[in-house]
Design a protein around this motif. Structure first.
Motif, mmCIF file in Angstrom:
data_model
loop_
_atom_site.group_PDB
_atom_site.id
_atom_site.type_symbol
_atom_site.label_atom_id
_atom_site.label_comp_id
_atom_site.label_asym_id
_atom_site.label_seq_id
_atom_site.Cartn_x
_atom_site.Cartn_y
_atom_site.Cartn_z
ATOM 1 N N CYS A 55 0.845 -1.195 0.000
ATOM 2 C CA CYS A 55 0.000 0.000 0.000
ATOM 3 C C CYS A 55 0.885 1.252 0.000
ATOM 4 O O CYS A 55 1.801 1.371 0.813
ATOM 5 C CB CYS A 55 -0.903 -0.017 1.235
ATOM 6 S SG CYS A 55 -1.796 1.526 1.485
ATOM 7 N N GLU A 57 0.242 4.145 1.032
ATOM 8 C CA GLU A 57 -0.015 5.041 2.171
ATOM 9 C C GLU A 57 0.620 4.499 3.445
ATOM 10 O O GLU A 57 1.369 5.191 4.111
ATOM 11 C CB GLU A 57 -1.525 5.175 2.416
ATOM 12 C CG GLU A 57 -2.262 5.946 1.355
ATOM 13 C CD GLU A 57 -2.519 7.393 1.756
ATOM 14 O OE1 GLU A 57 -2.477 7.694 2.960
ATOM 15 O OE2 GLU A 57 -2.759 8.211 0.847
ATOM 16 N N CYS A 58 0.299 3.235 3.787
ATOM 17 C CA CYS A 58 0.764 2.685 5.072
ATOM 18 C C CYS A 58 1.913 1.708 4.887
ATOM 19 O O CYS A 58 2.527 1.283 5.839
ATOM 20 C CB CYS A 58 -0.383 2.020 5.814
ATOM 21 S SG CYS A 58 -0.977 0.509 5.031
ATOM 22 N N CYS A 69 -4.802 0.377 0.519
ATOM 23 C CA CYS A 69 -5.317 -0.848 1.138
ATOM 24 C C CYS A 69 -6.668 -0.602 1.817
ATOM 25 O O CYS A 69 -7.102 0.539 1.969
ATOM 26 C CB CYS A 69 -4.302 -1.411 2.126
ATOM 27 S SG CYS A 69 -4.272 -0.570 3.718
ATOM 28 N N CYS A 72 -6.559 1.808 4.828
ATOM 29 C CA CYS A 72 -6.360 3.213 4.453
ATOM 30 C C CYS A 72 -7.600 3.801 3.780
ATOM 31 O O CYS A 72 -7.856 4.998 3.876
ATOM 32 C CB CYS A 72 -5.152 3.355 3.548
ATOM 33 S SG CYS A 72 -3.591 3.083 4.419
#
Ligand code: ZN
Length: 199
Positions: A55, A57-58, A69, A72
């Protein structure tokens, strides 16, 4: 001709926490399986990355084809809290505990005692900068090991510019010294999360 048993054993030896004897145990176990089962495992391995991706973002590995994901993209999760873990398995342990409903960031490792090691520091600082107007708290949930503590101290320093409006906290140590999140049970993790303290 290459020795297939040895070649595969050497490949397993490179797995985290696997020694030469365990590596050979895996190989002989595979040899004892019916061909259909061996083929199924080999297929799972070769197709692993088809459905699982990291992912953006994370940084956790997750199933799915969306831009980020499912954690997120989940609008019901609290945007004001960001919890930083060392690895995917720690995140999964916290999800199993079921009490945390904020956002995550997977650091990808911890620093060594001499302060070396690769962590996603730049990516983390970018994520914090991007959300600085909604973030109220960052939880540094690294393992209760010397390496985890060194990493926590390092990140505290890096996050200094945000401390006027973002609270930094660490898990309450119901966790035994030296324990890793991954191996802690749900009750211990929930307790450590509830008893987190400002740092
Ligand atoms: Zn994500």
């Amino acid at each position: 001709m290459s020795d297939r048993v040895e070649d595969l054993a050497r490949a397993f030896e490179r797995f985290p926490g696997i020694g030469p004897r365990q590596a050979r145990r895996f190989v002989y176990h595979l040899l004892s399986l019916p061909l259909t089962e061996r083929t199924r495992i080999s297929d799972l391995v070769s197709r692993l990355a088809e459905n699982v991706r990291q992912c953006p973002e994370c940084y956790r590995y997750a199933n799915g084809n969306g831009p980020v994901c499912n954690y997120c993209s989940d609008a019901s999760r609290d945007d004001s809290i960001l919890l930083i873990v060392e690895k995917d398995q720690d995140l999964l342990a916290l999800e199993r505990a079921g009490t945390y409903k904020g956002r995550y960031f997977v650091l990808g490792g911890v620093l060594t005692l001499s302060g070396k090691g690769t962590i996603r520091e730049k990516e983390l600082l970018r994520a914090v900068e991007k959300r600085k107007n909604v973030l109220k708290e960052i939880i540094l949930a690294l393992s209760a090991t010397s390496e985890g503590e060194i990493t926590t101290d390092h990140l505290k320093e890096k996050l200094l510019p945000y401390r006027d409006h973002i609270t930094l906290s660490v898990l309450g140590r119901g966790l035994a010294t030296g324990s890793e999140l991954e191996y802690s049970d749900a009750e211990t993790l929930s307790g450590a999360l509830q008893n987190r303290k400002e740092t």
